[in-house]
Structure formats: structure tokens, C-alpha cells
Design an enzyme around this catalytic site. Sequence first.
Site, PDB file in Angstrom:
ATOM      1  N   LYS A   1       0.832  -1.213   0.000  1.00 22.37           N
ATOM      2  CA  LYS A   1       0.000   0.000   0.000  1.00 22.37           C
ATOM      3  C   LYS A   1       0.865   1.261   0.000  1.00 22.37           C
ATOM      4  O   LYS A   1       0.644   2.176  -0.787  1.00 22.37           O
ATOM      5  CB  LYS A   1      -0.945   0.016   1.225  1.00 22.37           C
ATOM      6  CG  LYS A   1      -1.869  -1.189   1.304  1.00 22.37           C
ATOM      7  CD  LYS A   1      -2.786  -1.116   2.499  1.00 22.37           C
ATOM      8  CE  LYS A   1      -2.085  -1.136   3.853  1.00 22.37           C
ATOM      9  NZ  LYS A   1      -1.371  -2.397   4.142  1.00 22.37           N
TER      10      LYS A   1
ATOM     11  N   ARG B   1      -9.911   0.721   8.757  1.00 21.76           N
ATOM     12  CA  ARG B   1      -9.349  -0.602   8.975  1.00 21.76           C
ATOM     13  C   ARG B   1     -10.321  -1.497   9.728  1.00 21.76           C
ATOM     14  O   ARG B   1      -9.970  -2.594  10.127  1.00 21.76           O
ATOM     15  CB  ARG B   1      -8.097  -0.429   9.835  1.00 21.76           C
ATOM     16  CG  ARG B   1      -6.869  -1.038   9.228  1.00 21.76           C
ATOM     17  CD  ARG B   1      -5.756  -0.728  10.193  1.00 21.76           C
ATOM     18  NE  ARG B   1      -4.599  -1.437   9.858  1.00 21.76           N
ATOM     19  CZ  ARG B   1      -3.550  -0.894   9.253  1.00 21.76           C
ATOM     20  NH1 ARG B   1      -3.569   0.362   8.869  1.00 21.76           N
ATOM     21  NH2 ARG B   1      -2.490  -1.621   9.016  1.00 21.76           N
TER      22      ARG B   1
ATOM     23  N   ARG C   1      12.026  -5.542   4.348  1.00 18.69           N
ATOM     24  CA  ARG C   1      11.619  -4.130   4.253  1.00 18.69           C
ATOM     25  C   ARG C   1      12.575  -3.226   5.030  1.00 18.69           C
ATOM     26  O   ARG C   1      12.975  -3.524   6.153  1.00 18.69           O
ATOM     27  CB  ARG C   1      10.205  -3.932   4.791  1.00 18.69           C
ATOM     28  CG  ARG C   1       9.841  -2.444   4.814  1.00 18.69           C
ATOM     29  CD  ARG C   1       8.385  -2.166   4.862  1.00 18.69           C
ATOM     30  NE  ARG C   1       7.730  -2.664   6.042  1.00 18.69           N
ATOM     31  CZ  ARG C   1       6.426  -2.506   6.262  1.00 18.69           C
ATOM     32  NH1 ARG C   1       5.683  -1.879   5.375  1.00 18.69           N
ATOM     33  NH2 ARG C   1       5.879  -2.986   7.356  1.00 18.69           N
TER      34      ARG C   1
ATOM     35  N   ARG D   1      11.412  -1.614  10.728  1.00 20.96           N
ATOM     36  CA  ARG D   1      10.299  -1.218  11.597  1.00 20.96           C
ATOM     37  C   ARG D   1      10.154  -2.175  12.774  1.00 20.96           C
ATOM     38  O   ARG D   1      10.365  -3.373  12.641  1.00 20.96           O
ATOM     39  CB  ARG D   1       8.995  -1.206  10.787  1.00 20.96           C
ATOM     40  CG  ARG D   1       8.563   0.197  10.444  1.00 20.96           C
ATOM     41  CD  ARG D   1       7.427   0.233   9.477  1.00 20.96           C
ATOM     42  NE  ARG D   1       6.243  -0.490   9.908  1.00 20.96           N
ATOM     43  CZ  ARG D   1       5.082  -0.449   9.263  1.00 20.96           C
ATOM     44  NH1 ARG D   1       4.975   0.283   8.165  1.00 20.96           N
ATOM     45  NH2 ARG D   1       4.044  -1.134   9.690  1.00 20.96           N
TER      46      ARG D   1
ATOM     47  N   ARG E   1      -0.433  -9.461  12.832  1.00 21.05           N
ATOM     48  CA  ARG E   1      -1.060  -8.394  12.025  1.00 21.05           C
ATOM     49  C   ARG E   1      -1.896  -8.988  10.894  1.00 21.05           C
ATOM     50  O   ARG E   1      -2.963  -8.466  10.552  1.00 21.05           O
ATOM     51  CB  ARG E   1       0.021  -7.448  11.463  1.00 21.05           C
ATOM     52  CG  ARG E   1       0.631  -6.563  12.549  1.00 21.05           C
ATOM     53  CD  ARG E   1       1.968  -5.988  12.138  1.00 21.05           C
ATOM     54  NE  ARG E   1       1.896  -5.099  11.017  1.00 21.05           N
ATOM     55  CZ  ARG E   1       2.954  -4.782  10.255  1.00 21.05           C
ATOM     56  NH1 ARG E   1       4.136  -5.301  10.518  1.00 21.05           N
ATOM     57  NH2 ARG E   1       2.817  -3.951   9.255  1.00 21.05           N
TER      58      ARG E   1
HETATM   59  P1  AP5 Z   1       4.839  -1.605   1.795  1.00 23.64           P
HETATM   60  O1  AP5 Z   1       4.526  -0.734   0.633  1.00 23.64           O
HETATM   61  O2  AP5 Z   1       5.622  -1.014   2.918  1.00 23.64           O
HETATM   62  O3  AP5 Z   1       3.508  -2.329   2.323  1.00 23.64           O
HETATM   63  P2  AP5 Z   1       2.280  -1.740   3.159  1.00 23.64           P
HETATM   64  O4  AP5 Z   1       1.068  -2.446   2.624  1.00 23.64           O
HETATM   65  O5  AP5 Z   1       2.267  -0.258   3.144  1.00 23.64           O
HETATM   66  O6  AP5 Z   1       2.679  -2.339   4.570  1.00 23.64           O
HETATM   67  P3  AP5 Z   1       2.508  -1.760   6.040  1.00 23.64           P
HETATM   68  O7  AP5 Z   1       3.236  -2.731   6.948  1.00 23.64           O
HETATM   69  O8  AP5 Z   1       2.935  -0.337   6.119  1.00 23.64           O
HETATM   70  O9  AP5 Z   1       1.003  -1.908   6.225  1.00 23.64           O
HETATM   71  P4  AP5 Z   1       0.271  -1.955   7.535  1.00 23.64           P
HETATM   72  O10 AP5 Z   1      -1.080  -1.727   7.002  1.00 23.64           O
HETATM   73  O11 AP5 Z   1       0.425  -3.162   8.363  1.00 23.64           O
HETATM   74  O12 AP5 Z   1       1.007  -0.872   8.412  1.00 23.64           O
HETATM   75  P5  AP5 Z   1       0.593   0.579   8.876  1.00 23.64           P
HETATM   76  O13 AP5 Z   1       1.815   1.389   8.924  1.00 23.64           O
HETATM   77  O14 AP5 Z   1      -0.578   1.069   8.083  1.00 23.64           O
HETATM   78  O15 AP5 Z   1       5.591  -2.903   1.215  1.00 23.64           O
HETATM   79  C1  AP5 Z   1       6.111  -3.895   2.094  1.00 23.64           C
HETATM   80  C2  AP5 Z   1       7.489  -4.342   1.595  1.00 23.64           C
HETATM   81  O16 AP5 Z   1       7.337  -5.046   0.362  1.00 23.64           O
HETATM   82  C3  AP5 Z   1       8.452  -3.185   1.293  1.00 23.64           C
HETATM   83  O17 AP5 Z   1       9.752  -3.570   1.629  1.00 23.64           O
HETATM   84  C4  AP5 Z   1       8.325  -2.976  -0.232  1.00 23.64           C
HETATM   85  O18 AP5 Z   1       9.510  -2.451  -0.799  1.00 23.64           O
HETATM   86  C5  AP5 Z   1       8.045  -4.391  -0.705  1.00 23.64           C
HETATM   87  N1  AP5 Z   1       7.168  -4.456  -1.848  1.00 23.64           N
HETATM   88  C6  AP5 Z   1       6.107  -3.650  -2.122  1.00 23.64           C
HETATM   89  N2  AP5 Z   1       5.510  -4.023  -3.268  1.00 23.64           N
HETATM   90  C7  AP5 Z   1       6.192  -5.116  -3.717  1.00 23.64           C
HETATM   91  C8  AP5 Z   1       6.053  -5.978  -4.853  1.00 23.64           C
HETATM   92  N3  AP5 Z   1       5.095  -5.790  -5.759  1.00 23.64           N
HETATM   93  N4  AP5 Z   1       6.933  -7.008  -4.984  1.00 23.64           N
HETATM   94  C9  AP5 Z   1       7.922  -7.201  -4.086  1.00 23.64           C
HETATM   95  N5  AP5 Z   1       8.114  -6.414  -3.005  1.00 23.64           N
HETATM   96  C10 AP5 Z   1       7.257  -5.381  -2.812  1.00 23.64           C
HETATM   97  O19 AP5 Z   1       0.047   0.281  10.349  1.00 23.64           O
HETATM   98  C11 AP5 Z   1       0.914  -0.141  11.385  1.00 23.64           C
HETATM   99  C12 AP5 Z   1       0.118  -0.313  12.667  1.00 23.64           C
HETATM  100  O20 AP5 Z   1      -0.506   0.941  13.033  1.00 23.64           O
HETATM  101  C13 AP5 Z   1      -1.051  -1.307  12.603  1.00 23.64           C
HETATM  102  O21 AP5 Z   1      -0.634  -2.639  12.832  1.00 23.64           O
HETATM  103  C14 AP5 Z   1      -1.976  -0.768  13.703  1.00 23.64           C
HETATM  104  O22 AP5 Z   1      -1.534  -1.169  14.971  1.00 23.64           O
HETATM  105  C15 AP5 Z   1      -1.802   0.746  13.609  1.00 23.64           C
HETATM  106  N6  AP5 Z   1      -2.813   1.386  12.737  1.00 23.64           N
HETATM  107  C16 AP5 Z   1      -2.588   2.033  11.554  1.00 23.64           C
HETATM  108  N7  AP5 Z   1      -3.734   2.483  11.028  1.00 23.64           N
HETATM  109  C17 AP5 Z   1      -4.727   2.107  11.903  1.00 23.64           C
HETATM  110  C18 AP5 Z   1      -6.139   2.258  11.905  1.00 23.64           C
HETATM  111  N8  AP5 Z   1      -6.785   2.868  10.891  1.00 23.64           N
HETATM  112  N9  AP5 Z   1      -6.830   1.742  12.937  1.00 23.64           N
HETATM  113  C19 AP5 Z   1      -6.216   1.122  13.961  1.00 23.64           C
HETATM  114  N10 AP5 Z   1      -4.869   0.941  14.025  1.00 23.64           N
HETATM  115  C20 AP5 Z   1      -4.134   1.430  12.994  1.00 23.64           C
END
Ligand code: AP5
Length: 209
Positions: free
Chosen positions: A13, A87, A122, A154, A165
Site C-alpha cells: 500500500k 481498517r 523491508r 520497523r 497483524r
Molecule cells: P509496503 O509498501 O511497505 O507495504 P504496506 O502495505 O504499506 O505495509 P505496512 O506494513 O505499512 O502496512 P500496515 O497496514 O500493516 O502498516 P501501517 O503502517 O498502516 O511494502 C512492504 C514491503 O514489500 C516493502 O519492503 C516494499 O519495498 C516491498 N514491496 C512492495 N511491493 C512489492 C512488490 N510488488 N513485490 C515485491 N516487493 C514489494 O500500520 C501499522 C500499525 O498501526 C497497525 O498494525 C496498527 O496497529 C496501527 N494502525 C494504523 N492504522 C490504523 C487504523 N486505521 N486503525 C487502527 N490501528 C491502525
Amino acid sequence: MKLILLGAPGAGKGTQAERISKKYNIPTISTGEILRTQIKNGTELGAKAKEYMDKGQLVPDNLVIGMVADFLSARGNEGYILDGFPRSIPQAEALDAMGITLDKVLSIEVPDETIVERMSGRRVCSKCGATYHTKYNPPKGDCCDACGSALKIRDDDNEATVRDRLSVYHAQTEPLKSFYEKKGILVSVVGCEKVDDTTALVFEALGEA
Ligand code: AP5
């Protein structure tokens, strides 16, 4: 354009949000990034959020909804990408209650085992948040290509937390797909291709190849 990005943790994402943001010239609002900034700044919200994030759980809806509402009301009618919000069904209902009209909800689909393998590689920029992968999207050198700052792993990218997760995603976030499908605004892409190929699929799904 007002767009939501859905997908499991590590589905790509954040990576695709950077590219959509450049193409459409709209900002990304990432709740994960906002919460990590709150933790870094030592705020009360950050301290509460950290307890949940370290365990791979969702931060309680009331804390996140209030935080996002402030950002969205400041944007008015201007477009944005929501990465990581909503979410849960209560968060989606809260977004509806804000009177926001969404153009599309894009779901990036990646199997769990691919995600677990991906997360171990990552690396994120400690300053600007740019995302890299040691194998699939490596930086040119040891530092961030965009701003030259140090790259880090991270806190929630260890395998046990990633698996927690993923469970939370399937139980609480995945039901949003049928929520938005019923509204006729859900589009899906497979996110297992190379990053550039996935971007091509994303632009096609958004209506601009
Ligand atoms: P990346 O682009 O970083 O993936 P992402 O989907 O953004 O992953 P996140 O871990 O950031 O998502 P998340 O939803 O768990 O975390 P968030 O920060 O929102 O890609 C991942 C890796 O793969 C990278 O190394 C990239 O280079 C590689 N890659 C990408 N595309 C690729 C491809 N096509 N092929 C190969 N490699 C590829 O949330 C973190 C925490 O915050 C949550 O767990 C929760 O506790 C809290 N939180 C956040 N938002 C909320 C909410 N709305 N409500 C409640 N809690 C929340």
C-alpha cells in the site's frame, strides 16, 4: 480523487501510494505513519498507540477516528489517498458519517506467505518514511535515495508480529472489501508482480493505464 488503499500488512500500500500520489498530485494520509510520528514525538496518543502496535493489534477506533477526522476536515474537497484507514467496519461507518464521497477503494491482494517473506526485507527511511526492500526494491546505496537519511527496520516487522497483524487484517479489515463492493466502488489488483508491474495494474484499475 479520494481513494482508499486496502490490503494486508506488507501488500504494498505504502509503495503504491507514493506512485499514485506523484501521478495524481494528491497527498497520502497514512494512519500508520501518523501514529509512528506520534510515538517518535512522545505524545500521549503515541504512548497509547504503541501498546497496540507492538502487539500487531489495531489502535482503538475512537483514538484513530478523531485523529483522521482532523486531517480530513482540513483537506475539504481536495483529493487524497487514505493508506491504512479505515481498517474496521466502525471506522468505515465513521468515514461515511463525515459525509465524504469516495471515488474508489483499491484492494491490493497478496497471499500471506508472500507477505511474511517480504517483510523480512523491508527497510524504511528514518526521516521521510520512503520504503525499500533489500531484494525487490533496493535503495541505490546504504541510505535513503530521496533524502539521504539512515534506513531502519520497523519495530513491528518481526515474523511473529507480522503473523499477528495478518490475523487482525483477516478478522477486522478484510470485511471492508464486501462493505465497499456493495457500494460499487471496490477495485482489486494482484500485488504479487514486480513493483513497477503492480503500479501498471494499479493505474489501469484507477482508470488510467
Ligand atoms: P509496503 O509498501 O511497505 O507495504 P504496506 O502495505 O504499506 O505495509 P505496512 O506494513 O505499512 O502496512 P500496515 O497496514 O500493516 O502498516 P501501517 O503502517 O498502516 O511494502 C512492504 C514491503 O514489500 C516493502 O519492503 C516494499 O519495498 C516491498 N514491496 C512492495 N511491493 C512489492 C512488490 N510488488 N513485490 C515485491 N516487493 C514489494 O500500520 C501499522 C500499525 O498501526 C497497525 O498494525 C496498527 O496497529 C496501527 N494502525 C494504523 N492504522 C490504523 C487504523 N486505521 N486503525 C487502527 N490501528 C491502525
